[in-house]
Scaffold this active site. Structure first.
Site, PDB file in Angstrom:
ATOM      1  N   LYS A 145      58.661  59.400  96.022  1.00  0.00           N
ATOM      2  CA  LYS A 145      57.537  59.217  95.095  1.00  0.00           C
ATOM      3  C   LYS A 145      57.805  58.061  94.138  1.00  0.00           C
ATOM      4  O   LYS A 145      56.908  57.268  93.838  1.00  0.00           O
ATOM      5  CB  LYS A 145      57.284  60.512  94.320  1.00  0.00           C
ATOM      6  CG  LYS A 145      56.778  61.637  95.221  1.00  0.00           C
ATOM      7  CD  LYS A 145      56.727  62.965  94.500  1.00  0.00           C
ATOM      8  CE  LYS A 145      56.285  64.068  95.463  1.00  0.00           C
ATOM      9  NZ  LYS A 145      56.329  65.390  94.859  1.00  0.00           N
ATOM     10  N   HIS A 179      67.805  73.733  87.951  1.00  0.00           N
ATOM     11  CA  HIS A 179      67.314  74.877  88.715  1.00  0.00           C
ATOM     12  C   HIS A 179      67.395  76.130  87.866  1.00  0.00           C
ATOM     13  O   HIS A 179      68.197  76.247  86.956  1.00  0.00           O
ATOM     14  CB  HIS A 179      68.056  75.068  90.038  1.00  0.00           C
ATOM     15  CG  HIS A 179      69.541  75.016  89.958  1.00  0.00           C
ATOM     16  ND1 HIS A 179      70.306  76.065  89.529  1.00  0.00           N
ATOM     17  CD2 HIS A 179      70.397  74.024  90.248  1.00  0.00           C
ATOM     18  CE1 HIS A 179      71.576  75.736  89.582  1.00  0.00           C
ATOM     19  NE2 HIS A 179      71.666  74.490  90.006  1.00  0.00           N
TER      20      HIS A 179
END
Length: 124
Positions: A61, A111
């Protein structure tokens, strides 16, 4: 100057299923990633792989072109001696990066219980 920013999120449960499939892991992860991430704790291992997979997607991206024609295992995410995540590029991934005129990649991983997230900033 910032060329691109990418962000991606991956469900950790998805990686739990992948870790028991060696051929699948070898398809998406560089051999050095697999060696460095392996853990006796399947939850920790899945979270680490999920964060690295998210970084690969975020890199595409940030390139602005996506990952078409790039093998994900050509993007290696590792931690330096201080624990900071870094991205090493090989093959077509390296060529795509160099084509942009970029000189630096910044990456951050995180995370939690269910998800792993990565952000990548490419600059020159």
């Amino acid at each position: 100057m910032i060329i691109g920013i990418g962000i991606d999120i991956v469900r950790i449960d998805r990686m739990k299923k992948w870790t028991v499939r060696p051929l699948l892991m070898e398809r998406y992860f560089h051999e050095k990633e697999i060696e460095s991430v392996k853990s006796k704790d399947v939850v920790v291992e899945a979270a680490r792989f999920a964060a690295r997979f998210a970084a690969k997607e975020a890199f595409g991206k940030a390139l602005g072109t996506g990952l078409m024609g790039i093998s994900l295992k050509e993007i290696q995410v590792e931690n330096n001696i201080n624990g900071k995540p870094v991205i090493n590029l090989y093959g077509k991934a390296k060529n795509a990066f160099e084509k942009t005129g970029a000189t630096k990649i910044h990456v951050s991983l995180t995370h939690e219980t269910d998800n792993a997230l990565a952000i990548v900033i490419i600059e020159r």
